[in-house]
Design an enzyme around this catalytic site. Structure first.
Site, mmCIF file in Angstrom:
data_model
loop_
_atom_site.group_PDB
_atom_site.id
_atom_site.type_symbol
_atom_site.label_atom_id
_atom_site.label_comp_id
_atom_site.label_asym_id
_atom_site.label_seq_id
_atom_site.Cartn_x
_atom_site.Cartn_y
_atom_site.Cartn_z
ATOM 1 N N ASN A 10 76.940 -10.464 72.866
ATOM 2 C CA ASN A 10 75.746 -9.771 72.372
ATOM 3 C C ASN A 10 76.109 -8.316 72.105
ATOM 4 O OD1 ASN A 10 73.258 -8.610 71.958
ATOM 5 N ND2 ASN A 10 72.491 -8.982 74.039
ATOM 6 N N TRP A 11 76.254 -7.978 70.828
ATOM 7 C CA TRP A 11 76.716 -6.626 70.468
ATOM 8 C C TRP A 11 75.591 -5.594 70.518
ATOM 9 C CZ3 TRP A 11 80.332 -7.780 65.607
ATOM 10 C CH2 TRP A 11 81.377 -8.619 66.030
ATOM 11 N N LYS A 12 74.376 -6.062 70.761
ATOM 12 C CA LYS A 12 73.217 -5.158 70.867
ATOM 13 C C LYS A 12 73.177 -4.191 69.673
ATOM 14 C CE LYS A 12 73.196 -5.935 75.778
ATOM 15 N NZ LYS A 12 72.884 -5.502 77.125
ATOM 16 N N HIS A 95 65.673 -11.851 75.448
ATOM 17 C CA HIS A 95 66.547 -10.936 76.177
ATOM 18 C C HIS A 95 65.698 -9.924 76.942
ATOM 19 C CE1 HIS A 95 69.504 -7.928 77.159
ATOM 20 N NE2 HIS A 95 70.408 -8.866 76.974
ATOM 21 N N GLU A 97 65.929 -6.911 77.376
ATOM 22 C CA GLU A 97 65.655 -5.653 76.670
ATOM 23 C C GLU A 97 64.470 -5.803 75.715
ATOM 24 O OE1 GLU A 97 69.728 -5.041 75.481
ATOM 25 O OE2 GLU A 97 70.195 -4.693 77.594
ATOM 26 N N GLU A 167 69.962 -14.255 83.258
ATOM 27 C CA GLU A 167 70.431 -12.873 83.335
ATOM 28 C C GLU A 167 69.548 -12.084 84.303
ATOM 29 O OE1 GLU A 167 72.724 -11.650 79.591
ATOM 30 O OE2 GLU A 167 70.619 -11.531 79.050
ATOM 31 N N GLY A 173 74.098 -4.504 82.200
ATOM 32 C CA GLY A 173 74.551 -3.165 81.826
ATOM 33 C C GLY A 173 74.687 -2.205 82.997
ATOM 34 N N SER A 213 76.769 -7.963 83.306
ATOM 35 C CA SER A 213 78.021 -7.345 83.749
ATOM 36 C C SER A 213 79.162 -8.345 83.919
ATOM 37 C CB SER A 213 77.803 -6.543 85.034
ATOM 38 O OG SER A 213 76.864 -5.499 84.806
ATOM 39 N N GLY A 234 77.550 -8.665 77.254
ATOM 40 C CA GLY A 234 77.137 -7.484 76.502
ATOM 41 C C GLY A 234 78.313 -6.538 76.323
ATOM 42 N N GLY A 235 78.386 -5.540 77.185
ATOM 43 C CA GLY A 235 79.398 -4.476 77.079
ATOM 44 C C GLY A 235 80.809 -4.964 76.802
HETATM 45 P P1 PGA Z 1 76.124 -6.631 79.958
HETATM 46 O O1 PGA Z 1 74.938 -7.232 79.068
HETATM 47 O O2 PGA Z 1 77.233 -7.645 79.923
HETATM 48 O O3 PGA Z 1 76.490 -5.339 79.303
HETATM 49 O O4 PGA Z 1 75.589 -6.451 81.346
HETATM 50 C C1 PGA Z 1 74.582 -8.582 79.162
HETATM 51 C C2 PGA Z 1 73.435 -8.866 78.242
HETATM 52 O O5 PGA Z 1 72.618 -7.962 78.030
HETATM 53 O O6 PGA Z 1 73.300 -9.969 77.711
#
Ligand code: PGA
Length: 252
Positions: A10-12, A95, A97, A167, A173, A213, A234-235
């Site tokens: 997930n490149w956000k 998600h 977010e 999640e 994050g 994470s 994500g990251g």
């Molecule tokens: P993260 O993000 O790996 O940076 O914690 C995961 C996600 O938001 O799907």
């Protein structure tokens, strides 16, 4: 039934156009595992260039969200059919977010999910508890509601095109990964709930990703858990070498 590991990136709201193409190409070039399902989720404007860069590659592309309607006066939104036209196979829905950051409700997510599936997309449906909910021992109650309400009206057949991403919001994050025991317990709960909703065959088949994470150094232990079938990253998905190391950590 053996479930194929599914790693999603997930490149956000990161990457520029050229960077997105470079990242996709580097992941494609370094992919050594044909036994792992892989998808990347670039920002909307780069979907087509990334899909083009991936060409005939096995790496799929998806959108990070979509609207429930096919078209309409919905400024800023993208429909499931638009994602399909941009060569997407997948969409991420729910998600944290968006659930917590943009106040998307279970009912709205259920509408989006039904509409995305009807259009022909595969969906990664995200669920997870807040830190306060975990500390109040409400994790299972939260997951139960998010699944009952979010998956309402679906059939077992439709569930073939749904991956669940567990999640824990406090792990996204933050660098604070759930312990393998915490993650496995939540995943086992999710699988049992899918069994109650859709039957044992659907429960045995559904892929449940862990997200929050995930990094090269914790991926193998998480992916080795019996009910963890993949990761939503994500990251670490923004660095080709890290994402490839997570893919390589999938059990054989
Ligand atoms: P993260 O993000 O790996 O940076 O914690 C995961 C996600 O938001 O799907």
């Amino acid at each position: 039934m053996a479930r194929k590991t599914f790693i999603a990136g997930n490149w956000k709201m990161y990457t520029g156009s050229a960077e997105a193409v470079k990242l996709a190409e580097a992941i494609d070039a370094g992919m050594m595992r044909t036994d792992v399902r892989v998808a990347v989720f670039p920002p909307f404007p780069w979907l087509t260039v990334v899909a083009e860069a991936l060409g005939q590659s096995d790496i799929a592309v998806g959108g990070q969200d979509c609207h429930a309607e096919k078209e309409g006066a919905f400024t800023g939104s993208v429909s499931p059919t638009m994602l399909l036209a941009a060569d997407c196979t997948y969409v991420i829905l729910g998600h944290s977010e968006r659930r917590h950051g943009l106040h998307e409700t279970d009912a709205l997510l259920n509408e989006k999910l039904k509409s995305a599936l009807a259009a022909g997309l595969q969906v990664i449906f995200c669920i997870g508890e807040l830190l306060a909910e975990r500390e109040a021992n409400r994790t299972e109650a939260v997951l139960d509601t998010q699944l009952s309400a979010g998956l309402a009206g679906l059939t077992a057949e439709r569930m073939n095109n749904v991956t669940i991403a567990y999640e824990p919001v406090w792990a996204i994050g933050t660098g604070k990964v759930a312990t393998t025991e915490q993650a496995q317990a939540a995943h086992a709960f999710v699988r049992a709930k899918i069994g109650k909703l859709f039957g044992e065959i659907a429960a045995a088949a559904v892929l449940i990703q862990y997200g929050g994470s995930v990094k090269p150094d914790n991926a193998a232990a998480l992916l080795a858990q019996p009910d963890i079938d993949g990761a939503l990253v994500g990251g670490a998905s923004l660095k080709a070498d890290q994402f490839l190391a997570i893919i390589a950590a999938a059990p054989r």
